[in-house]
Design a protein around this motif. Structure first.
Motif, PDB file in Angstrom:
ATOM      1  N   THR A   1       0.816  -1.205   0.000  1.00 46.32           N
ATOM      2  CA  THR A   1       0.000   0.000   0.000  1.00 46.32           C
ATOM      3  C   THR A   1       0.850   1.255   0.000  1.00 46.32           C
ATOM      4  N   THR A   2       0.310   2.264  -0.655  1.00 47.92           N
ATOM      5  CA  THR A   2       0.853   3.618  -0.625  1.00 47.92           C
ATOM      6  C   THR A   2      -0.325   4.578  -0.575  1.00 47.92           C
ATOM      7  N   PRO A   3      -0.143   5.775   0.008  1.00 50.81           N
ATOM      8  CA  PRO A   3      -1.242   6.740   0.047  1.00 50.81           C
ATOM      9  C   PRO A   3      -1.658   7.160  -1.368  1.00 50.81           C
ATOM     10  N   LYS A   4      -2.953   7.052  -1.647  1.00 51.74           N
ATOM     11  CA  LYS A   4      -3.479   7.377  -2.977  1.00 51.74           C
ATOM     12  C   LYS A   4      -4.716   8.266  -2.833  1.00 51.74           C
ATOM     13  N   ASP A   5      -4.930   9.091  -3.839  1.00 51.12           N
ATOM     14  CA  ASP A   5      -6.168   9.857  -3.934  1.00 51.12           C
ATOM     15  C   ASP A   5      -7.287   8.917  -4.386  1.00 51.12           C
ATOM     16  N   LEU A   6      -8.302   8.742  -3.515  1.00 47.94           N
ATOM     17  CA  LEU A   6      -9.340   7.743  -3.788  1.00 47.94           C
ATOM     18  C   LEU A   6     -10.116   8.072  -5.058  1.00 47.94           C
ATOM     19  N   ALA A   7     -10.429   9.340  -5.278  1.00 46.96           N
ATOM     20  CA  ALA A   7     -11.186   9.709  -6.484  1.00 46.96           C
ATOM     21  C   ALA A   7     -10.366   9.443  -7.742  1.00 46.96           C
ATOM     22  N   ALA A   8      -9.053   9.774  -7.704  1.00 47.69           N
ATOM     23  CA  ALA A   8      -8.213   9.543  -8.875  1.00 47.69           C
ATOM     24  C   ALA A   8      -8.090   8.046  -9.171  1.00 47.69           C
TER      25      ALA A   8
ATOM     26  N   GLU B   1     -18.387  11.543  -8.984  1.00 45.85           N
ATOM     27  CA  GLU B   1     -18.537  12.736  -8.160  1.00 45.85           C
ATOM     28  C   GLU B   1     -17.524  12.688  -7.020  1.00 45.85           C
ATOM     29  N   GLU B   2     -16.931  13.839  -6.721  1.00 41.83           N
ATOM     30  CA  GLU B   2     -15.960  13.938  -5.631  1.00 41.83           C
ATOM     31  C   GLU B   2     -16.442  15.009  -4.663  1.00 41.83           C
ATOM     32  N   HIS B   3     -17.062  14.563  -3.551  1.00 39.29           N
ATOM     33  CA  HIS B   3     -17.582  15.494  -2.560  1.00 39.29           C
ATOM     34  C   HIS B   3     -16.518  15.922  -1.562  1.00 39.29           C
ATOM     35  N   ALA B   4     -15.420  15.182  -1.494  1.00 40.49           N
ATOM     36  CA  ALA B   4     -14.312  15.531  -0.597  1.00 40.49           C
ATOM     37  C   ALA B   4     -13.045  14.875  -1.134  1.00 40.49           C
ATOM     38  N   GLN B   5     -11.923  15.597  -1.008  1.00 44.00           N
ATOM     39  CA  GLN B   5     -10.650  15.037  -1.455  1.00 44.00           C
ATOM     40  C   GLN B   5     -10.070  14.221  -0.306  1.00 44.00           C
ATOM     41  N   VAL B   6      -9.952  12.918  -0.510  1.00 40.40           N
ATOM     42  CA  VAL B   6      -9.468  12.029   0.548  1.00 40.40           C
ATOM     43  C   VAL B   6      -8.349  11.151   0.000  1.00 40.40           C
ATOM     44  N   ARG B   7      -7.444  10.802   0.896  1.00 38.08           N
ATOM     45  CA  ARG B   7      -6.338   9.911   0.543  1.00 38.08           C
ATOM     46  C   ARG B   7      -6.388   8.695   1.458  1.00 38.08           C
ATOM     47  N   VAL B   8      -6.208   7.517   0.868  1.00 37.29           N
ATOM     48  CA  VAL B   8      -6.237   6.268   1.624  1.00 37.29           C
ATOM     49  C   VAL B   8      -5.035   5.427   1.214  1.00 37.29           C
TER      50      VAL B   8
ATOM     51  N   SER C   1     -16.679  10.498  -0.776  1.00 38.65           N
ATOM     52  CA  SER C   1     -16.971  11.444   0.294  1.00 38.65           C
ATOM     53  C   SER C   1     -16.181  11.035   1.533  1.00 38.65           C
ATOM     54  N   ARG C   2     -16.411  11.769   2.615  1.00 35.26           N
ATOM     55  CA  ARG C   2     -15.678  11.515   3.859  1.00 35.26           C
ATOM     56  C   ARG C   2     -16.658  11.470   5.010  1.00 35.26           C
ATOM     57  N   ASP C   3     -16.424  10.528   5.932  1.00 37.17           N
ATOM     58  CA  ASP C   3     -17.255  10.389   7.125  1.00 37.17           C
ATOM     59  C   ASP C   3     -16.317  10.224   8.314  1.00 37.17           C
ATOM     60  N   GLY C   4     -16.033  11.346   8.995  1.00 36.01           N
ATOM     61  CA  GLY C   4     -15.107  11.275  10.129  1.00 36.01           C
ATOM     62  C   GLY C   4     -13.715  10.886   9.671  1.00 36.01           C
ATOM     63  N   ARG C   5     -13.178   9.787  10.239  1.00 39.88           N
ATOM     64  CA  ARG C   5     -11.844   9.303   9.899  1.00 39.88           C
ATOM     65  C   ARG C   5     -11.889   8.242   8.809  1.00 39.88           C
ATOM     66  N   ASP C   6     -13.033   8.096   8.130  1.00 35.76           N
ATOM     67  CA  ASP C   6     -13.174   7.095   7.079  1.00 35.76           C
ATOM     68  C   ASP C   6     -13.482   7.773   5.745  1.00 35.76           C
ATOM     69  N   ALA C   7     -13.033   7.120   4.680  1.00 38.95           N
ATOM     70  CA  ALA C   7     -13.400   7.537   3.326  1.00 38.95           C
ATOM     71  C   ALA C   7     -14.508   6.615   2.827  1.00 38.95           C
ATOM     72  N   LEU C   8     -15.473   7.191   2.102  1.00 40.92           N
ATOM     73  CA  LEU C   8     -16.601   6.429   1.576  1.00 40.92           C
ATOM     74  C   LEU C   8     -16.575   6.482   0.049  1.00 40.92           C
ATOM     75  N   LEU C   9     -16.761   5.311  -0.562  1.00 44.19           N
ATOM     76  CA  LEU C   9     -16.887   5.217  -2.016  1.00 44.19           C
ATOM     77  C   LEU C   9     -18.198   4.494  -2.309  1.00 44.19           C
TER      78      LEU C   9
ATOM     79  N   PRO D   1     -10.370   3.260   6.032  1.00 41.82           N
ATOM     80  CA  PRO D   1      -9.769   4.319   6.855  1.00 41.82           C
ATOM     81  C   PRO D   1      -8.958   5.281   6.001  1.00 41.82           C
ATOM     82  N   LEU D   2      -8.913   6.541   6.429  1.00 36.92           N
ATOM     83  CA  LEU D   2      -8.088   7.541   5.759  1.00 36.92           C
ATOM     84  C   LEU D   2      -6.609   7.243   5.985  1.00 36.92           C
ATOM     85  N   ALA D   3      -5.775   7.689   5.070  1.00 35.27           N
ATOM     86  CA  ALA D   3      -4.331   7.515   5.197  1.00 35.27           C
ATOM     87  C   ALA D   3      -3.809   8.384   6.336  1.00 35.27           C
ATOM     88  N   ASN D   4      -2.806   7.876   7.048  1.00 34.66           N
ATOM     89  CA  ASN D   4      -2.196   8.617   8.148  1.00 34.66           C
ATOM     90  C   ASN D   4      -1.127   9.551   7.604  1.00 34.66           C
ATOM     91  N   THR D   5      -1.572  10.638   6.985  1.00 35.37           N
ATOM     92  CA  THR D   5      -0.640  11.613   6.421  1.00 35.37           C
ATOM     93  C   THR D   5      -0.903  12.970   7.025  1.00 35.37           C
TER      94      THR D   5
END
Length: 685
Positions: A539-546, A569-576, A609-617, A681-685
């Motif tokens: 694993t490496t940190p990636k932009d989920l929408a990309a 649709e990208e409601h929030a920019q998140v990295r996982v 999208s994003r929900d707290g410390r989690d990313a949602l797809l 879970p979101l990436a720890n960055t």
């Protein structure tokens, strides 16, 4: 009253106090109550201080974030203004070059062009900087001398046009200047605008003014922006600040980028300081510091303490006057106080328990409706209690009407549809309180929300099932592969080493069939083993929408051919943290299932999208949907509803999502489409 009379009153009070055990208890109770009040006062003072500081910290964080955003916007606006001015000067230079091709330019013509284009200066010079024509002959020589280096660079052909920046002019002015090549002969066209336009804009809208205005606001002691070299800008009261390099708090704020607060002792008094990094143009990082006065907090605390002390003192004074009255009313007072205490405690308990509690009387009116019930069922506080139960719950899902009619309670589970269309699972327990005459007086329902518990239990069941199936698959694969290899070798020898005496073609066809089937079974076993022993994630940190869009490109042509519209649709920019290859395999499986569900076309939609410390797809389609009795089995290995499917697709999807520490849920409506929601879970960055 005489001294002897007062002595007689106190003597009677003393004798009464000694004679009455109830009076002694009452007096001791008042003293104890006073001590408790003082303890409560201390606790209340501390909690109010903590709450006020917490509110002030939140306000300070919001304030410094707002100042930073405004400062960054101002800096960007200033830079953009200068870019626009340079573009105007460059365009004017090109215009003059074009006009010169059609005739010589005079001072008067250049002055007219300068006025028409609202710029301060136009001139034509040769490569040595000698002026041939100018809109402002009085300042033109000084400008030409200051711009010689840029004129020479354009004359040598190194640039078509060049920004010469701000040129200082006597006595105390400056000009933003651009040099542009001539089309007619060698040399340059100089175009300039008074630098005061930019300076005036910066003075009126710059971050310095923002900080000065903030420093004048009541409750703000100071506001400043500083970097490692010192103070860049500050409010009027600031003369010096601690250096960033020597202050661990400031270093941490500059590194993290998040607002940080601390209590700081200054000669003027204690302040709450908040600091946050601000990003200036050219990647210049600085720190915004704002100091908030604590005078209002101290004043509020002092007023609260005075009120509490006055209340405590009032209790003592009132207690002294009430001792005589309490001799006759003590029992009644104790019962009343006990009733109040029990009622208050009951209300507090009901409002603080996690389960929803609803009670109705025999007439069907709601008498108890706690906070958990309002959160669960969504009714406003002004509608219950007191409202008719039938108005709030027309279908009687809590079975309170049934309990009142039958006179007995029940335990059951109920599925309800929430306000957003989601399904809630409740565990409901009802009981009935009877009056002295035996008739039902009150029916109570306690409802616990089992939705999340069921979801987690289903996730655990799926993982355990997949783990067991994977272990079984591994064992079966190892047991089958050895004899299967032997069959393959024998079939190969039959094919190449034995020559039948008749029907040779049929013999070879049968041998080839055996070898082909052995290869096919061996492929299935390989899938077994890959499922049972998946490779470790990389694993490496990636932009989920990309990552989602890259996976969508794989099926775009197939979607167009099927008449399916693809939306992302990208409601929030998140990295996982993703294993890109495995993640793409999971998404393509879901996309393929969606396309298969829309044979006549439709829409495939992905939403990040994003929900707290989690990313949602969320991946949804407008296809035929999934039958409710099939949904619990769709992640089972080798379960499929397709005639040509293997049943491994969704199983692998579930496994890959689980390996990434996530979960996947499905919601489907018959003939109304299906939505798969992946939570990671979101990436720890």
């Amino acid at each position: 009253m005489s001294r002897s009379g007062l002595r007689g009153v106190f003597t009677r009070l003393r004798d009464t106090f000694r004679a009455s055990k109830h009076t002694r208890r009452t007096f001791l109770g008042i003293v104890l109550l006073g001590v408790i009040m003082l303890g409560v006062a201390a606790i209340e003072w501390k909690e109010s201080r903590d709450e006020l500081l917490g509110a002030l910290e939140s306000e300070a964080s919001t304030l410094v974030t707002t100042v930073n955003r405004a400062g960054e916007t101002i800096a960007e606006s200033s830079a953009r203004l200068e870019e626009l001015l340079l573009e105007r000067l460059t365009a004017t230079g090109r215009l003059v070059a074009h006009l010169e091709e059609h005739g010589a330019l005079t001072n008067a013509r250049l002055a007219a062009l300068a006025r028409e284009n609202d710029i301060g200066f136009l001139a034509v010079a040769d490569v040595q900087g000698r002026l041939m024509a100018s809109s402002s002959p009085d300042v033109a020589p000084a400008i030409a001398d200051a711009a010689l280096e840029g004129i020479a660079a354009v004359g040598r052909g190194e640039y078509t046009w060049i920004s010469l920046g701000s040129i200082a002019l006597p006595p105390r002015s400056s000009m933003l200047l651009v040099a542009h090549e001539r089309r007619r002969g060698q040399g340059v066209i100089l175009a300039g605008i008074d630098d005061g336009v930019v300076l005036d804009f910066r003075r009126r809208t710059g971050i310095g003014r923002l900080l000065r205005e903030a420093g004048r606001t009541q409750g703000i002691e100071y506001a400043a922006v500083q970097d490692h070299d010192g103070i860049l800008s500050a409010s009027e009261a600031v003369t010096e600040l601690t250096e960033i390099a020597t202050d661990t708090f400031l270093l941490a704020a500059l590194t993290s980028g998040e607002p940080r607060t601390r209590l700081l002792d200054l000669p003027e008094g204690r302040v709450l300081e908040v600091a946050q990094r601000i990003n200036l143009p050219d990647n210049h990082q600085a720190l915004t510091r704002v100091g908030l006065s604590l005078a209002d907090v101290r004043a509020i605390q002092q007023r609260a303490m005075r009120r509490i002390l006055f209340i405590a003192l009032g209790v003592f004074v009132a207690g002294g006057f009430l001792i005589g009255f309490l001799l006759a009313q003590e029992r009644y007072g104790l019962l009343r106080e006990e009733h109040r205490r029990v009622t208050t405690s009951t209300d507090l308990v009901l409002d603080n328990i996690a389960d929803a509690v609803v009670a109705i009387d025999s007439a069907g009116a709601v008498t108890v409706y706690n906070s958990a019930a309002r959160r669960l069922f969504g009714h406003a506080e002004d509608k219950a209690p007191g409202a008719a139960y039938a108005d709030l719950f027309p279908d009687d899902p809590l079975q309170l009407h049934s309990a009142i009619r039958s006179g007995s309670g029940n335990n059951f589970e109920e599925a309800l549809t929430g306000s957003a269309g989601e399904t809630m699972f409740l565990a409901v327990s009802t009981s009935v309180i009877h009056a002295a005459n035996g008739f039902p007086e009150l029916a109570i329902a306690v409802a616990r929300d089992l939705t999340e518990e069921r979801r987690l239990r289903e996730q655990l069941r799926r993982r355990e099932q997949l783990s067991a199936m994977g272990s079984l698959a591994s064992g079966i694969a190892h047991e089958i592969r050895n004899p299967l290899n032997a069959i393959g070798v024998i079939a190969q020898r039959f094919r190449h080493e034995f020559v039948p005496t008749e029907d040779a073609e049929e013999y070879r066809a049968l041998a080839d069939t055996v070898r082909g089937e052995v290869a096919r079974v061996n492929g299935i076993i390989t899938q077994f083993l890959e499922f049972a022993r998946p490779a470790p994630l990389r694993t490496t940190p990636k932009d989920l929408a990309a990552s989602t869009r890259r996976a969508l490109r794989v099926i775009e042509s197939q979607a167009r051919a099927a008449g399916v519209v693809v939306e992302c649709e990208e409601h929030a920019q998140v990295r996982v943290d993703l294993d890109e290859e495995k993640w793409r395999q999971a998404l393509i499986n879901l996309f393929q299932n969606a396309l298969d569900a829309m044979p006549s076309g439709g829409t495939l939609r992905c939403a990040v999208s994003r929900d707290g410390r989690d990313a949602l797809l969320a991946i949804s389609d407008t296809g035929v949907g999934i039958s409710p009795d099939v949904i619990p089995r769709i992640f089972n290995i080798y379960f499929t509803t397709k005639s040509s499917g293997t049943g491994l697709g969704l199983t692998l999807v579930h496994q890959i999502v689980s390996e990434h520490g996530g979960s996947i849920d499905v919601r489907s409506v018959a003939h109304g489409g299906t939505t798969f929601t992946i939570r990671v879970p979101l990436a720890n960055t």
